[in-house]
Design a protein around this motif. Structure first.
Motif, PDB file in Angstrom:
ATOM      1  N   HIS A  92       0.863  -1.077   0.072  1.00  0.00           N
ATOM      2  CA  HIS A  92       0.158  -0.070   0.132  1.00  0.00           C
ATOM      3  C   HIS A  92       0.868   1.298   0.029  1.00  0.00           C
ATOM      4  O   HIS A  92       0.572   2.317  -0.741  1.00  0.00           O
ATOM      5  N   ARG A  93       1.974   1.346   0.848  1.00  0.00           N
ATOM      6  CA  ARG A  93       2.543   2.641   1.142  1.00  0.00           C
ATOM      7  C   ARG A  93       3.410   2.781  -0.276  1.00  0.00           C
ATOM      8  O   ARG A  93       3.832   3.933  -0.580  1.00  0.00           O
ATOM      9  N   LEU A  94       4.024   1.578  -0.911  1.00  0.00           N
ATOM     10  CA  LEU A  94       4.741   1.846  -1.917  1.00  0.00           C
ATOM     11  C   LEU A  94       4.040   2.457  -3.057  1.00  0.00           C
ATOM     12  O   LEU A  94       4.509   3.095  -4.073  1.00  0.00           O
ATOM     13  N   VAL A  95       2.891   2.066  -3.182  1.00  0.00           N
ATOM     14  CA  VAL A  95       1.896   2.735  -4.425  1.00  0.00           C
ATOM     15  C   VAL A  95       1.026   3.838  -4.075  1.00  0.00           C
ATOM     16  O   VAL A  95       0.202   4.578  -4.603  1.00  0.00           O
ATOM     17  N   GLY A  96       1.522   4.597  -2.622  1.00  0.00           N
ATOM     18  CA  GLY A  96       0.653   5.477  -2.348  1.00  0.00           C
ATOM     19  C   GLY A  96      -0.584   5.449  -1.865  1.00  0.00           C
ATOM     20  O   GLY A  96      -1.465   6.553  -1.862  1.00  0.00           O
ATOM     21  N   LEU A  97      -0.994   4.442  -1.008  1.00  0.00           N
ATOM     22  CA  LEU A  97      -2.032   4.187  -0.403  1.00  0.00           C
ATOM     23  C   LEU A  97      -2.036   3.942   1.025  1.00  0.00           C
ATOM     24  O   LEU A  97      -0.822   3.967   1.477  1.00  0.00           O
ATOM     25  N   ARG A  98      -3.168   4.183   1.842  1.00  0.00           N
ATOM     26  CA  ARG A  98      -3.203   4.155   3.304  1.00  0.00           C
ATOM     27  C   ARG A  98      -4.661   3.613   3.490  1.00  0.00           C
ATOM     28  O   ARG A  98      -5.467   4.129   2.967  1.00  0.00           O
ATOM     29  N   VAL A  99      -4.537   2.885   4.889  1.00  0.00           N
ATOM     30  CA  VAL A  99      -5.831   2.718   5.471  1.00  0.00           C
ATOM     31  C   VAL A  99      -6.206   3.566   6.428  1.00  0.00           C
ATOM     32  O   VAL A  99      -5.490   3.801   7.325  1.00  0.00           O
TER      33      VAL A  99
END
Length: 147
Positions: A92-99
């Protein structure tokens, strides 16, 4: 007021969203917009590759001889560890996402556990609503956003 003009009373009667996350109060684009399918899938591939690499290293598996349950368990464990600590999985973090939790604040320990166990079952991720939230996110009260 005629029945066709009455306000919606159930989820099935809600009009379609103009963009994923509109009903959640999230923007259409940019930070805090709902993570789209391409980023999600790339993040999933990264996370699953990391889980496979870790399971292969720890249990000395090979591509010809490994236990899929162990790899999936490793994937779930990595999700549970990283979502509350870095805001998402490594993928997630490598592709620019977060929960994030819909209620705001810290995601806490229980949301990642519920979300990840359901995600490990695979089918919850295949059932999305118009906000592009899978069943696992709906049950956990979370949403995967850009940022």
């Amino acid at each position: 007021m005629p029945p066709s003009a009455s306000p919606p009373t159930t989820f099935g009667q809600l009009p379609p969203s103009r963009w994923p996350g509109e009903r959640l109060g999230l923007p259409d684009e940019g930070p805090l917009s709902v993570g789209r399918a391409g980023r999600r899938m790339l993040g999933l591939l990264i996370d699953y590759a990391l889980a496979m690499a870790l399971a292969f290293a720890v249990f000395r598996y090979t591509f010809l001889n490994y236990n899929g349950f162990v790899v999936t368990g490793t994937y779930v464990l990595l999700q549970v560890l990283f979502i509350p600590t870095i805001g998402g999985s490594i993928g997630h973090r490598l592709v620019g996402l977060r929960v994030i939790p819909l209620a705001g604040g810290w995601v806490g320990p229980w949301r990642p556990i519920v979300r990840s166990v359901l995600l490990g079952l695979a089918f919850p991720a295949l059932v999305w609503d118009s906000d592009q939230r899978g069943f696992h996110d709906k049950v956990a009260g979370t949403v995967l956003v850009r940022g």
